[in-house]
Every structure is written in structure tokens, then in C-alpha cells.
Design an enzyme around this catalytic site. Structure first.
Site, PDB file in Angstrom:
ATOM      1  CD  GLU A 158       0.192   1.096   3.192  1.00  0.00           C
ATOM      2  OE1 GLU A 158      -0.186   2.161   2.681  1.00  0.00           O
ATOM      3  OE2 GLU A 158       0.956   1.036   4.166  1.00  0.00           O
ATOM      4  CG  LEU A 160      -3.344   3.381   1.346  1.00  0.00           C
ATOM      5  CD1 LEU A 160      -4.369   2.652   2.198  1.00  0.00           C
ATOM      6  CD2 LEU A 160      -3.974   3.887   0.056  1.00  0.00           C
ATOM      7  CD  GLU A 162      -1.620   7.715   9.488  1.00  0.00           C
ATOM      8  OE1 GLU A 162      -2.377   8.244  10.317  1.00  0.00           O
ATOM      9  OE2 GLU A 162      -0.608   7.061   9.802  1.00  0.00           O
ATOM     10  CB  CYS A 267       4.781   5.109   6.631  1.00  0.00           C
ATOM     11  SG  CYS A 267       3.146   4.361   6.443  1.00  0.00           S
ATOM     12  CE  LYS A 329      -0.408  12.778   6.526  1.00  0.00           C
ATOM     13  NZ  LYS A 329      -0.168  12.459   5.108  1.00  0.00           N
ATOM     14  NE  ARG A 336       0.110   4.764  14.159  1.00  0.00           N
ATOM     15  CZ  ARG A 336      -0.334   3.931  13.216  1.00  0.00           C
ATOM     16  NH1 ARG A 336       0.015   2.648  13.256  1.00  0.00           N
ATOM     17  NH2 ARG A 336      -1.107   4.370  12.252  1.00  0.00           N
TER      18      ARG A 336
END
Length: 444
Positions: A158, A160, A162, A267, A329, A336
Site C-alpha cells: 500500500e 496510502l 494518512e 510509515c 501531520k 505515532r
């Protein structure tokens, strides 16, 4: 079971999702939106119940609407555990956590447990898809757990972000699918046929490496521009002009060239450390990536030093700091590895009292998020964070902060210093209000 017929007479596979966290829920809801029947399983009974009632535990633009749409048209359902998913679906996506150990290695116990649960129940010809972010070689790990020659394993990472996950899924830059079984890889690639994007079909190891390399490169761009910002402060240059100058080069581009307090989230920290670990485990010292990580750690400390300079001393005992933004952000409620939380932790170690405001925390927080916010006084309104502050520090780029009235800020504060780690505010207007403005890489 395993296939369903849609209105135009075309047979489509029934899709399964194991794990309905951030990636799993977004993937399931978006695939249902594309017209597939999707059954999602999770071990958390409360979460399954809430999702079947249309309540989602994730702050993500557009996701609630897609979940409601899928439930209403009968294409999206939620069940407890992975067994029912395996019985009904012919293509099953594994979207379970892969937490990271201190050395950068990934804990694959969740993905192995999920594979072990569904393996014996899958119909012959089924496909298991690794959607979780997993280290290179994980497809072989899942194959070893399932131990079935009539079931294929495919990597489909993925990409993606957030805050824009739904848009990223439905309008991706590319789709990557990898497997030693090319026929299975093409079956998974076919799921994305309706999307207007490039689909890259490769081997599993290349697919898994693409995910880590992409995030590592983006982290590198952020660390690079933060290092350039530090140089700009040293030589008296304006990083905004520098970024404009280098970003206009098509070979470089403007994306991810925004200085700030450092990268964070679920990530970049995980994937950057994983790159270093995977390389080292195969005999290569990825020193450049280690440098990217070191620059990011130093950037957070640089923001702390800005606050110290604003107060005139290293010791922040008795200093009241109003912090604007707590998430890593804007557009997400994810705390996290948030630079904001890390910087606040350092400020509190130095003796400061911190009053924080974030749009996602003003109406209360869960117990889990509460632990991450331990020791921070939470304000219910932006004014409450600013009021009587000796220093105001902007740490997350929420759009509402852009419209702050400098004169109102000046009237509410006790001190005169504003530290803008996102370069979101207009320096001239804040200085004209009698405030000392300090951005990142901006002239004083």
C-alpha cells in the site's frame, strides 16, 4: 463460494480482508466502492460490532462515507476473525500489524498467525495478498506457513498517506503487484483495472523492496530540505526562495521539499529503519539512510533549541509553552512518532509546562491516545493554548492555524515569541504585531 456475479453479468471474486486497522479498512471500503463484494475480519469484537453499525475508529477524510455506502449496498461486511473470511473469499488481503523491534526488524508474528488461521480453510486456487508493510522475503514466509501448492501468495504494497488515504487508493500514482506466480499476480492486478493508473507486475522481492525504497526516498527529501534550512539560517538565506529555485527543476520537483520539525508517523520511521536493517542483514551498510535518520533526529533537537533561545536560557522551568498541533501531520488523528509529541517530551524534560491544542483532541481522547499525551495540558480551543503562554510553538500544519490573527495572539500571550516550525504563518504580520517570529530556514 469465492465469486459473485454483478449487474453486467461479469463474475468477480469475493474479496477478503484480515485486519481492519488503517490499511485494512481503507482497502476494504475502497474495493467495495469499486464494485466488489468484500468481507472484512478482525479479532477485536467491539471494533467489528462498531463497524457493522457504520462507526469507524479512524479519522480519515471520506472513509466514513465509503463504509456507510458499502454497508448500505451490501458489498461490505465485517466478521469476527479470519476463518469466515477464508471460507467466503477467493482473494484474501492480509492487513495485520507488523510492529518493529528496536533493531529495525519487523515482527511477523501477526501475519504468520493470520496465514496459519486462514490457510487450511482457503478454497483451491485462492490467493493470499500481503498488503501489510513487510520486509523483503515475507511472501516466502507466508508461503511456508500456508504450505499449500494450490494457494498463491502475492505482494501488493500500500502507498496510502494518512489524511488522503481514500484519494490515494482510488487515484494512485501506481499499483505494484509481485509474485513468483505471474498468473496470480495478474489476477490481483485485474482488481485495479478500473483505476486510471500504471500497474507494475513484478516478482515478490522487488514489490516488497519498492515499498521501503519509496518511503526511504521521501524521508530523504524531507531530511535534505531540513538540512538545507539549517544551512540557510547559518548563511542568511531564505529557504522558501531556495526551495522555489531547486523545486522548479523537473528532475527534483517540489513535493516533500517543505522544511519542518522532522518526519514521523507510522510509515517513514518504521520503513527507514527497516531499510537499514534489511541492508545490514544482507551485508550492505546503508550509511546514507542512517544519515537521513540522524538528520531527522537532529531536526527535532533544533526545534527545541529554538524554543530555548526564545526564552533566553536552556532551563525552561516555569516557562509556559502553548503548542499548536499534536498529530504528526494535518488531516489525521495519528500521534505515532509525532515530531510534536517528541519535541514536547524534550521541552517537559527541560522543565516547561505545555498546553497543547489540536483539532482532533479538543473533544476528548481515547485511553490509548491519552497515554501518548500524558503530561500535556489539553486545550479545548486554540485561544486556550495561546493564553498566558511565554512562547507559542506551531508544530502541525493544520489549515486553521494559517488564519491566526497576529494581534489577537499578541494580546493573549504573556511572552512575545512565536516559533513556527512549519513556516505556516506570515512573518511580517506577526512581527508588525510586536512579536518575535522564528521560522525554519527563514531570515530573522
Amino acid at each position: 463460494m469465492g465469486d459473485t456475479t454483478i449487474d453486467d453479468g461479469t463474475e468477480r471474486p469475493i474479496l477478503g480482508i484480515v485486519g481492519v486497522g488503517y490499511v485494512g479498512l481503507t482497502t476494504g471500503a475502497c474495493l467495495a466502492h469499486l464494485g466488489f463484494e468484500v468481507v472484512c475480519g478482525d479479532v477485536d469484537a467491539d471494533r467489528v460490532r462498531e463497524l457493522n453499525e457504520g462507526r469507524i475508529p479512524i479519522f480519515e477524510d471520506g472513509l466514513s462515507d465509503l463504509v456507510a455506502e458499502g454497508i448500505a449496498n451490501g458489498r461490505l461486511s465485517f466478521v469476527l476473525g479470519g476463518a469466515e473470511v477464508a471460507r467466503r473469499a477467493s482473494i484474501v488481503f492480509l492487513c495485520v500489524p507488523t510492529p518493529q523491534d528496536e533493531d529495525g526488524s519487523a515482527d511477523l508474528s501477526y501475519i504468520e498467525a493470520a496465514a496459519a488461521e486462514i490457510g487450511p480453510l482457503l478454497a483451491p486456487g485462492s490467493i493470499v495478498v500481503n498488503k501489510s508493510t513487510v520486509p523483503v522475503g515475507s511472501a516466502r514466509v507466508v508461503e511456508a506457513v500456508i504450505r499449500r501448492g494450490d494457494v498463491s501468495v502475492v505482494s501488493n504494497p500500500e502507498f496510502l498517506r494518512e489524511g488522503t488515504a481514500v484519494r490515494d487508493f482510488l487515484h494512485p500514482d501506481r499499483v505494484v503487484v509481485g509474485s513468483s506466480d505471474r498468473a496470480a499476480a495478474h489476477r490481483v492486478a485485474e482488481l485495479y483495472r478500473s483505476l486510471d493508473t500504471e500497474i507494475l507486475v513484478t516478482d515478490a522481492s522487488s514489490s516488497e523492496t519498492i515499498k521501503y525504497a519509496a518511503n526511504g526516498f521521501l524521508a530523504m527529501k524531507i531530511s535534505f530540505v531540513n538540512a538545507v534550512a539549517a544551512m540557510c539560517e547559518a548563511v542568511g538565506a531564505d529557504v522558501a526562495d531556495v526551495v522555489e529555485g531547486i523545486g522548479s527543476d523537473r528532475r527534483i520537483g517540489r513535493e516533500f521539499l517543505r522544511p519542518g520539525p522532522g518526519w514521523g508517523g507510522s510509515c517513514f520511521p518504521k520503513d527507514s529503519h527497516a531499510l537499514v536493517h534489511v541492508a545490514a542483514s544482507h551485508g550492505y551498510d546503508f550509511s546514507m539512510m542512517r544519515g537521513v535518520i540522524a538528520v531527522n533526529d537532529e531536526q527535532r533537537e533544533r526545534m527545541v533549541r529554538k524554543v530555548q533561545r526564545a526564552t533566553g536560557g536552556d532551563d525552561l522551568s516555569g516557562v509556559r509553552i502553548g503548542v499548536l498541533g499534536l498529530t504528526f501531520k494535518a488531516g489525521t488523528d495519528d500521534l505515532r512518532d509525532s515530531p510534536s509529541i517528541a519535541i514536547i517530551g524534550r521541552l517537559r524534560q527541560l522543565g516547561a509546562t505545555v498546553i497543547g491544542y489540536d483539532p482532533t483532541t479538543c473533544e476528548g481522547v481515547s485511553a490509548a491516545r491519552g497515554r501518548q499525551l500524558d503530561g500535556i495540558e489539553l486545550a479545548s480551543h486554540v485561544d486556550d493554548a495561546i493564553r498566558d503562554a511565554d512562547v507559542v510553538v506551531l508544530l502541525t500544519e493544520w489549515p486553521e492555524f494559517r488564519s491566526l490573527d497576529p494581534r489577537r495572539v499578541a494580546s493573549l500571550m504573556r511572552g512575545r515569541s512565536v516559533v513556527d516550525t512549519r513556516n505556516l504563518l506570515d512573518p511580517a504580520s506577526f512581527r508588525s504585531a510586536g512579536l518575535h517570529y522564528d521560522g525554519v530556514g527563514r531570515p530573522q
